[in-house]
Design a protein around this motif. Sequence first.
Motif, short mmCIF file in Angstrom:
data_model
loop_
_atom_site.label_atom_id
_atom_site.label_comp_id
_atom_site.label_asym_id
_atom_site.label_seq_id
_atom_site.Cartn_x
_atom_site.Cartn_y
_atom_site.Cartn_z
N GLY A 186 0.78 -1.22 0.00
CA GLY A 186 0.00 0.00 0.00
C GLY A 186 0.81 1.27 0.00
N TRP A 187 2.09 1.18 -0.37
CA TRP A 187 3.01 2.33 -0.42
C TRP A 187 3.23 2.96 0.96
CZ3 TRP A 187 -1.45 2.93 -3.80
CH2 TRP A 187 -1.23 2.45 -5.08
N ASP A 188 2.90 2.22 2.00
CA ASP A 188 2.99 2.78 3.35
C ASP A 188 4.36 2.50 3.94
OD1 ASP A 188 2.70 3.60 5.97
OD2 ASP A 188 0.72 2.69 6.23
N HIS A 189 5.08 3.55 4.30
CA HIS A 189 6.43 3.42 4.84
C HIS A 189 6.44 2.61 6.14
CE1 HIS A 189 10.57 4.54 5.82
NE2 HIS A 189 10.16 4.88 7.02
N THR A 190 5.34 2.64 6.89
CA THR A 190 5.28 1.94 8.18
C THR A 190 4.89 0.48 8.03
OG1 THR A 190 2.96 2.52 8.58
CG2 THR A 190 4.65 4.09 9.30
N ALA A 191 4.41 0.06 6.85
CA ALA A 191 3.96 -1.32 6.65
C ALA A 191 5.16 -2.24 6.41
CB ALA A 191 3.00 -1.41 5.48
N ARG A 192 5.10 -3.42 6.99
CA ARG A 192 6.19 -4.38 6.84
C ARG A 192 5.99 -5.22 5.57
NH1 ARG A 192 6.74 -7.95 12.02
NH2 ARG A 192 8.53 -8.68 10.78
N ASN A 193 7.09 -5.61 4.96
CA ASN A 193 7.03 -6.54 3.83
C ASN A 193 6.40 -7.85 4.30
OD1 ASN A 193 8.43 -4.52 2.55
ND2 ASN A 193 10.39 -5.58 2.61
N THR A 194 5.57 -8.45 3.45
CA THR A 194 4.77 -9.60 3.88
C THR A 194 4.93 -10.79 2.94
OG1 THR A 194 3.12 -8.12 4.85
CG2 THR A 194 2.44 -10.37 4.45
N LEU A 195 5.05 -11.96 3.53
CA LEU A 195 5.11 -13.21 2.79
C LEU A 195 3.72 -13.85 2.78
CD1 LEU A 195 6.88 -15.43 1.40
CD2 LEU A 195 7.10 -16.47 3.67
N VAL A 196 3.27 -14.26 1.59
CA VAL A 196 1.96 -14.88 1.44
C VAL A 196 2.13 -16.27 0.84
CG1 VAL A 196 -0.32 -14.74 0.38
CG2 VAL A 196 0.85 -12.65 1.12
N LEU A 197 1.58 -17.27 1.52
CA LEU A 197 1.58 -18.65 1.02
C LEU A 197 0.20 -18.96 0.49
CD1 LEU A 197 3.38 -20.31 4.07
CD2 LEU A 197 4.42 -19.31 2.03
N GLY A 198 0.13 -19.61 -0.66
CA GLY A 198 -1.17 -19.89 -1.24
C GLY A 198 -1.24 -21.23 -1.94
N MET A 199 -2.47 -21.70 -2.13
CA MET A 199 -2.75 -22.91 -2.93
C MET A 199 -4.04 -22.66 -3.70
SD MET A 199 -2.00 -25.98 -3.95
CE MET A 199 -0.86 -26.75 -2.78
N ARG A 200 -3.96 -22.75 -5.01
CA ARG A 200 -5.13 -22.58 -5.86
C ARG A 200 -5.62 -23.93 -6.38
NH1 ARG A 200 -5.82 -17.92 -10.38
NH2 ARG A 200 -6.36 -16.85 -8.43
N PHE A 201 -6.94 -24.10 -6.33
CA PHE A 201 -7.59 -25.27 -6.90
C PHE A 201 -8.54 -24.81 -7.99
CE2 PHE A 201 -6.60 -26.12 -2.47
CZ PHE A 201 -6.02 -27.38 -2.51
N SER A 202 -8.46 -25.40 -9.17
CA SER A 202 -9.31 -25.04 -10.29
C SER A 202 -10.03 -26.28 -10.82
CB SER A 202 -8.50 -24.40 -11.42
OG SER A 202 -7.82 -23.25 -10.96
N LEU A 203 -11.35 -26.24 -10.76
CA LEU A 203 -12.17 -27.33 -11.26
C LEU A 203 -13.01 -26.83 -12.42
CD1 LEU A 203 -12.28 -27.34 -7.86
CD2 LEU A 203 -13.29 -29.58 -8.34
N ALA A 204 -13.18 -27.66 -13.45
CA ALA A 204 -13.93 -27.21 -14.62
C ALA A 204 -14.69 -28.37 -15.24
CB ALA A 204 -12.99 -26.60 -15.65
#
Length: 383
Positions: free
Chosen positions: A362-380
Amino acid sequence: MIPSRSAMAKYTRLALAALAFAATGLAVPAPAAAQSVVEFGASYTADVLTAASGSPVRGTDLVGRADAWLDFKGPVVGLDALSAHLDLIAVHGPDFSGNRIGAYQTVSSLEADTLPHVYEAWAQWKPNDFVSAKAGLIDLNAEFDIQNTGAIFVNSAFGIGPDISQSGLAGPSIFPMTSSAFVLRLQYGRKALALGAFDAVAGARDDPRKAAVRFPGTTGALLIAETRLPIGTWLLQAGGWHYTTRFDALDPAKPPAVSRGAYAMLEGALTRKLSAWIRFGIADARANPVAAYLGGGAVATLGNWRVGVAAAHARLGEAAQQTLFAPERARLGETVLEFTAQRQLAPWLNIQPDLQYVIHPGWDHTARNTLVLGMRFSLAIPE
């Protein structure tokens, strides 16, 4: 009348012949199945996302999108130039990017605040391979600024550039809400020119979560043009967009401002199993927070996996720096790094582990860098 002995013998021989034919495991060829005029398809995609180190609100959320669509095939009934498409969507899940990270570039392209609604409903006239015209509720990103290589990634910045997606009162005619539009496309081989006129407001004017159908231009228009030119085995896309109405300037002391921008993207294959792209976009900083965007990456096929790495950098404009933050808090850029891997387990199922690192959320100097873990499931369900 009782059949004669000779007739009985003839019927008996025919019956025995038929039994012998069937016993060989062969069958009389059936007439070719008639092609369906209307084809149906459905899909469901879900992201399980975990805000790990750096997040002010650690935790895990589930976001998802379900689609059901119908395609009308005009050539089946002799209408060779006509086709139509209807897509219904429903979205669920919280605002993961905003609540847990504070990121501007949405971590998951499935995140949205909307009600179940008609997403696309259009008819297309295509009399030949050179020209086509489409009208109805249209996803702008299905026609313009298409990052084919980047489509594998989970972050929304690799679907359509944030320089465009930020525009409008509640976003342009893209996921999760479209607007009525006309699109004309001229194509000669790999060369193409596309022109679009979209209503300036996506969704209902009183509630952007609800769909609305208006004649394009009723609330002003978003005009967009894009050209595609081959450069060897690569493809160059370049486009520009402009709203006919003015918007409140980010600086309240300034008069209403024009919202417009331009973008260019180069995409192609590096080797038989490796493709890459790079995209740059700008927007009028008087009306839009993101003044410039640079993104790109590469995707490789490794056995049964498609593996990709990408980066997206959204640059804050001067007006946004001065009005959205106290001067000492504003960062100039928010950057996302993403590593992803996708594998098809069945014709109807894909899995995709994903890793993202958000720098200066968010361009915020006070915000810390963040690690995001994810898993996507796609059914069709195939069309």
